[in-house]
Design a protein around this motif. Structure first.
Motif, PDB file in Angstrom:
ATOM      1  N   SER A  57       0.824  -1.199   0.000  1.00 47.22           N
ATOM      2  CA  SER A  57       0.000   0.000   0.000  1.00 47.22           C
ATOM      3  C   SER A  57       0.858   1.249   0.000  1.00 47.22           C
ATOM      4  O   SER A  57       2.026   1.226   0.384  1.00 47.22           O
ATOM      5  CB  SER A  57      -0.908   0.024   1.231  1.00 47.22           C
ATOM      6  OG  SER A  57      -0.198   0.529   2.340  1.00 47.22           O
ATOM      7  N   ARG A  58       0.240   2.296  -0.441  1.00 53.03           N
ATOM      8  CA  ARG A  58       0.878   3.601  -0.468  1.00 53.03           C
ATOM      9  C   ARG A  58       1.427   3.965   0.911  1.00 53.03           C
ATOM     10  O   ARG A  58       2.524   4.508   1.034  1.00 53.03           O
ATOM     11  CB  ARG A  58      -0.158   4.628  -0.928  1.00 53.03           C
ATOM     12  CG  ARG A  58       0.321   6.045  -0.927  1.00 53.03           C
ATOM     13  CD  ARG A  58      -0.799   6.959  -1.454  1.00 53.03           C
ATOM     14  NE  ARG A  58      -0.340   8.348  -1.427  1.00 53.03           N
ATOM     15  CZ  ARG A  58      -0.563   9.232  -2.392  1.00 53.03           C
ATOM     16  NH1 ARG A  58      -1.266   8.905  -3.443  1.00 53.03           N
ATOM     17  NH2 ARG A  58      -0.101  10.459  -2.291  1.00 53.03           N
ATOM     18  N   ASP A  59       0.647   3.638   1.945  1.00 55.77           N
ATOM     19  CA  ASP A  59       1.071   3.991   3.305  1.00 55.77           C
ATOM     20  C   ASP A  59       2.415   3.360   3.673  1.00 55.77           C
ATOM     21  O   ASP A  59       3.178   3.912   4.466  1.00 55.77           O
ATOM     22  CB  ASP A  59       0.024   3.535   4.331  1.00 55.77           C
ATOM     23  CG  ASP A  59      -1.245   4.371   4.235  1.00 55.77           C
ATOM     24  OD1 ASP A  59      -1.218   5.423   3.560  1.00 55.77           O
ATOM     25  OD2 ASP A  59      -2.256   3.952   4.823  1.00 55.77           O
ATOM     26  N   ASP A  60       2.683   2.192   3.095  1.00 55.82           N
ATOM     27  CA  ASP A  60       3.957   1.526   3.405  1.00 55.82           C
ATOM     28  C   ASP A  60       5.147   2.388   3.011  1.00 55.82           C
ATOM     29  O   ASP A  60       6.240   2.226   3.550  1.00 55.82           O
ATOM     30  CB  ASP A  60       4.064   0.191   2.664  1.00 55.82           C
ATOM     31  CG  ASP A  60       3.107  -0.847   3.222  1.00 55.82           C
ATOM     32  OD1 ASP A  60       2.642  -0.663   4.360  1.00 55.82           O
ATOM     33  OD2 ASP A  60       2.824  -1.826   2.518  1.00 55.82           O
ATOM     34  N   LEU A  61       4.925   3.259   2.026  1.00 57.51           N
ATOM     35  CA  LEU A  61       6.046   4.063   1.525  1.00 57.51           C
ATOM     36  C   LEU A  61       6.234   5.359   2.311  1.00 57.51           C
ATOM     37  O   LEU A  61       7.128   6.143   2.009  1.00 57.51           O
ATOM     38  CB  LEU A  61       5.853   4.371   0.041  1.00 57.51           C
ATOM     39  CG  LEU A  61       5.819   3.154  -0.886  1.00 57.51           C
ATOM     40  CD1 LEU A  61       5.728   3.597  -2.341  1.00 57.51           C
ATOM     41  CD2 LEU A  61       7.047   2.268  -0.685  1.00 57.51           C
ATOM     42  N   VAL A  62       5.366   5.578   3.273  1.00 55.62           N
ATOM     43  CA  VAL A  62       5.491   6.800   4.070  1.00 55.62           C
ATOM     44  C   VAL A  62       6.155   6.446   5.396  1.00 55.62           C
ATOM     45  O   VAL A  62       5.575   5.751   6.234  1.00 55.62           O
ATOM     46  CB  VAL A  62       4.115   7.453   4.314  1.00 55.62           C
ATOM     47  CG1 VAL A  62       4.262   8.686   5.190  1.00 55.62           C
ATOM     48  CG2 VAL A  62       3.465   7.806   2.978  1.00 55.62           C
ATOM     49  N   ALA A  63       7.376   6.918   5.563  1.00 55.53           N
ATOM     50  CA  ALA A  63       8.127   6.590   6.777  1.00 55.53           C
ATOM     51  C   ALA A  63       7.542   7.329   7.975  1.00 55.53           C
ATOM     52  O   ALA A  63       7.486   6.802   9.087  1.00 55.53           O
ATOM     53  CB  ALA A  63       9.592   6.953   6.610  1.00 55.53           C
ATOM     54  N   ARG A  64       7.106   8.568   7.756  1.00 57.40           N
ATOM     55  CA  ARG A  64       6.533   9.346   8.855  1.00 57.40           C
ATOM     56  C   ARG A  64       5.538  10.336   8.260  1.00 57.40           C
ATOM     57  O   ARG A  64       5.876  11.112   7.376  1.00 57.40           O
ATOM     58  CB  ARG A  64       7.645  10.068   9.615  1.00 57.40           C
ATOM     59  CG  ARG A  64       7.272  10.381  11.042  1.00 57.40           C
ATOM     60  CD  ARG A  64       8.484  10.796  11.843  1.00 57.40           C
ATOM     61  NE  ARG A  64       9.261   9.653  12.315  1.00 57.40           N
ATOM     62  CZ  ARG A  64      10.468   9.770  12.880  1.00 57.40           C
ATOM     63  NH1 ARG A  64      11.016  10.957  13.037  1.00 57.40           N
ATOM     64  NH2 ARG A  64      11.110   8.700  13.305  1.00 57.40           N
ATOM     65  N   THR A  65       4.324  10.302   8.755  1.00 51.96           N
ATOM     66  CA  THR A  65       3.269  11.184   8.239  1.00 51.96           C
ATOM     67  C   THR A  65       3.434  12.580   8.821  1.00 51.96           C
ATOM     68  O   THR A  65       4.125  12.776   9.840  1.00 51.96           O
ATOM     69  CB  THR A  65       1.884  10.658   8.647  1.00 51.96           C
ATOM     70  OG1 THR A  65       1.803  10.689  10.084  1.00 51.96           O
ATOM     71  CG2 THR A  65       1.663   9.232   8.160  1.00 51.96           C
ATOM     72  N   PRO A  66       2.778  13.571   8.198  1.00 54.70           N
ATOM     73  CA  PRO A  66       2.793  14.925   8.772  1.00 54.70           C
ATOM     74  C   PRO A  66       2.345  14.904  10.237  1.00 54.70           C
ATOM     75  O   PRO A  66       2.932  15.568  11.090  1.00 54.70           O
ATOM     76  CB  PRO A  66       1.802  15.679   7.880  1.00 54.70           C
ATOM     77  CG  PRO A  66       1.864  14.976   6.559  1.00 54.70           C
ATOM     78  CD  PRO A  66       2.079  13.530   6.891  1.00 54.70           C
ATOM     79  N   GLU A  67       1.334  14.110  10.531  1.00 50.56           N
ATOM     80  CA  GLU A  67       0.820  14.072  11.902  1.00 50.56           C
ATOM     81  C   GLU A  67       1.887  13.536  12.866  1.00 50.56           C
ATOM     82  O   GLU A  67       2.049  14.057  13.984  1.00 50.56           O
ATOM     83  CB  GLU A  67      -0.445  13.207  11.953  1.00 50.56           C
ATOM     84  CG  GLU A  67      -1.251  13.352  13.225  1.00 50.56           C
ATOM     85  CD  GLU A  67      -1.408  14.811  13.664  1.00 50.56           C
ATOM     86  OE1 GLU A  67      -1.085  15.101  14.835  1.00 50.56           O
ATOM     87  OE2 GLU A  67      -1.800  15.669  12.832  1.00 50.56           O
TER      88      GLU A  67
END
Lengths: 452, 452
Positions: A57-67
């Motif tokens: 999933s796309r989320d897997d590629l996000v190491a750290r979200t803005p939040e």
């Protein structure tokens, strides 16, 4: 007294590393990040593998979200595109009309995919591989293709992104043609090594069309891309993917009057500080860095460097001395089962740098020849004539080949000679290497030849 | 004038490398090799994998047969056991009564598997893992076992051979108990890393019995080994395999009056020349070598060193200067999917060597966390306090972990600091590593801590 404000433009690797590091060292610094997109700290390098369904999933590629960054005390404005920097007023204007004052500015505007002025390149159906939205768009385009006929993709460019996209598009069941202007894929390899990569791609069933100048992206009645035309040929395409390389995205800096280097990247010193404006720093794909061996200016777009540079900038901004030690241009990728690594100077670079050098290639196996899964590996070394100092290395081969470039990168970093590397104590057991590791064999060939 | 005769005792890695190298440099030298067995240049390291049916045939483990050596101009007498050396007369007596005069003698008598004085250790059904005949015997023993009941093996020792044999016996369908005197397997790892190996073995379903003193090998009515007794327990066994380590086989040299070092190996200088008899050289598992970092005497039985030492000896014998640069004790192995590597000094060795040092461990993944096949990896570094110089490294983890020890070995060989390694340009792409390679992460942790 108001807090010192560090304003960061760009919320990916370089920007967020700097932001986090500065805040970690001195939490009295107010850190404000402007990010034009909606993601922070994402892995652009992972996009091909998401397209290829290897990443869920796309989320897997996000190491750290803005939040997540906000919870750590950073102010992060997403969807906020910095439009102009006033270096005298120390103020950044955003596209939405807001302005942000700063004491220290960090530019991390990233890279800009090369887009030559080719007719049709802006048509729907032509995709970059730069931001997560690009990956999502390619995935949608694949999902929407009819299943009752062969589906075809044309990849423009034979560098890392080109190879990786060609691989994953094939994994998704598309017929793939790779069209490149150069005589061989992987331009940062010597030709003899690039030929091995080319052969591997063709043996996977890809079309590889070299020395091909693209004259137009063809569009159909619906306005969508439907093919690519070169001087000699036309290739049908349901989708066209751009893998033409990445330059520095320094337009904002340049427009503001910040010094720009010969590579087109923001001109910074080893502390990542602008050479022209002392309260401005930059990190990541937008900067001009330098080669660790030659000291020459270099531009290498890679998350690893962006992270390190950001950390250096953040440290310096927070008052702790730090320096970025430069790059060797180490890189690794794979296409199918063929792994490719390179580090330091290739032949062309060694010539340009004025070295008197020799090159040697050895062929060996990745494991003991009798052990299951032993694959061919070729190792090429570039060494300084006389001194035997290692200048560069290239590897192409089966599983286990690619990461061997790290031994060469470490030896080059440590200014070792081929003889020292040949004498060094590299590990051996049949599942992992022949009695002499292939990189040691290559080094031994050099040192024997040097001894005359 | 008669030709200069080089007599080589032992036809495996050390001996044949020396023989071939001397002959290659100066073919006026008459090279005569005495080998007690029937094979030359075989891979003892491959025996476990042959037992495990991963290697198809015995022949696969022979890099060069006696006949092949003969075709290259060497005289090779197989089945010829050297029984005594007269250093004054320069003459070797063989067990069959023949004598061989020499101008220069090279001893390559190899290693001697550790065999403690335990009752029953000589019984049929107890196997070493030293020569190809041992592998053949274990294979036969397995083939002859009944299939209608659980088949059981006990492996004595938890070093490399112990682990590898445990793995392959399990592959062949046997229940495996590993019995070791030490508190943990892999004694050249620190305890925290050895525990990871122990856990991996147990999760594979092996019994791992530590701190266990073997008091007897039990034998059945037929005289064959049928079990192992320790202070606390008894383990049934259809076969018992010895993996208790390897010392130098220097009895012939010692009986002749050649100088023997503190490790029990033949005392040679860096040119592989005996320190006591100038026309005698030695190479391979029978010699005492030295640690590259500390200069201290060391004994490491490994084909890689044997090859290099043989080549050095052969060069020097033929009149070309050469030196063996010492060892770091780099080693690699695997058990199941767990890869294990070590290099340089572990904690105990660093203490013994008198270093003021620190240790740091990091846990990471072998690939980008989101990429398929990303596995856990732990990296432990031993570094000199103050200077930050790398002294040792250990890795335990999934596929791709083991060979990372080569980066550490290269950095140690190049006398790099943790900070230099952390700054170096190691390769990154999602299928190969996280953004920072785990070894660079470990180095960064050290250098940060050192900076205070």
């Amino acid at each position: 007294m108001s807090r010192h404000r560090l304003l960061v433009i760009g919320g990916d690797a370089g920007g967020m590393s700097a932001a986090a590091q500065a805040h970690r060292i001195d939490d009295s610094i107010e850190v404000v990040v402007l990010e034009q997109g909606h993601d922070t700290s994402f892995s652009a390098c992972g996009i091909p593998y998401w397209v290829g369904d290897l990443v869920g999933s796309r989320d897997d590629l996000v190491a750290r979200t803005p939040e997540e960054h906000r919870r750590r005390g950073l102010t992060v404005h997403t969807g906020t595109r910095a439009e102009a920097v006033d270096l005298d007023a120390c103020r950044v204007s955003a596209a939405d009309g807001r302005t942000f004052d700063y004491d220290t500015l960090l530019l991390a505007t990233g890279g800009r995919p090369t887009r030559p002025p080719i007719e049709g390149l802006d048509a729907p159906g032509v995709f970059g591989v730069h931001r997560l939205d690009d990956g999502a768009a390619i995935r949608s385009a694949i999902d929407e293709l009819p299943r009752d006929r062969p589906r075809k993709a044309v990849v423009l460019g034979g560098g890392y992104i080109g190879l990786e996209m060609a691989e994953v598009l094939q994994l998704r069941g598309l017929d793939v043609d790779v069209v490149l202007a150069d005589p061989l894929p992987m331009g940062l390899l010597d030709a003899d090594m690039g030929e091995r990569v080319c052969d591997a791609m063709r043996s996977m069933g890809m079309g590889v069309h070299t020395d091909a100048r693209v004259t137009a992206v063809l569009t159909g009645a619906d306005g969508r891309a439907c093919g690519v035309r070169t001087d000699d040929a036309t290739f049908d395409a349901d989708l066209v993917v751009l893998g033409l390389g990445m330059g520095p995205e320094a337009r904002l800096a340049e427009a503001a009057g910040l010094g720009i280097g010969v590579t087109g990247g923001i001109d910074v010193d080893a502390t990542m500080r602008s050479r022209t404006h002392e309260n401005v720093f930059a990190a990541g794909d937008c900067v001009q860095t330098y080669h660790h061996l030659t000291g020459e200016p270099a531009h290498v777009a890679l998350g690893t460097h962006a992270n390190k540079q950001g950390r250096v900038a953040g440290s310096v901004i927070a008052g702790r001395p730090a320096r970025f030690a430069g790059v060797l241009g180490t890189a690794i990728t794979k296409v199918g089962d063929t792994e490719i690594g390179r580090t330091g100077l290739c032949t062309t670079q060694a010539e340009q740098a004025g070295f008197d050098f020799r090159t040697d290639v050895v062929e060996a196996t990745t494991r003991a020849g009798y052990y299951p899964g032993a694959e061919d590996i070729a190792v090429k070394l570039v060494t300084e004539a006389g001194s035997g100092r290692l200048l560069g290395g290239q590897v192409v081969g089966g599983q286990g080949a690619g990461k061997r470039v790290d031994v060469l990168a470490t030896a080059i970093w440590g200014r070792m000679t081929a003889e020292e590397l040949s004498e060094s104590d590299l590990s051996y057991a049949p599942p992992f290497s022949p009695t002499y590791d292939p990189v040691a064999v290559a080094a031994r060939v050099v040192s024997r030849a040097e001894r005359g």
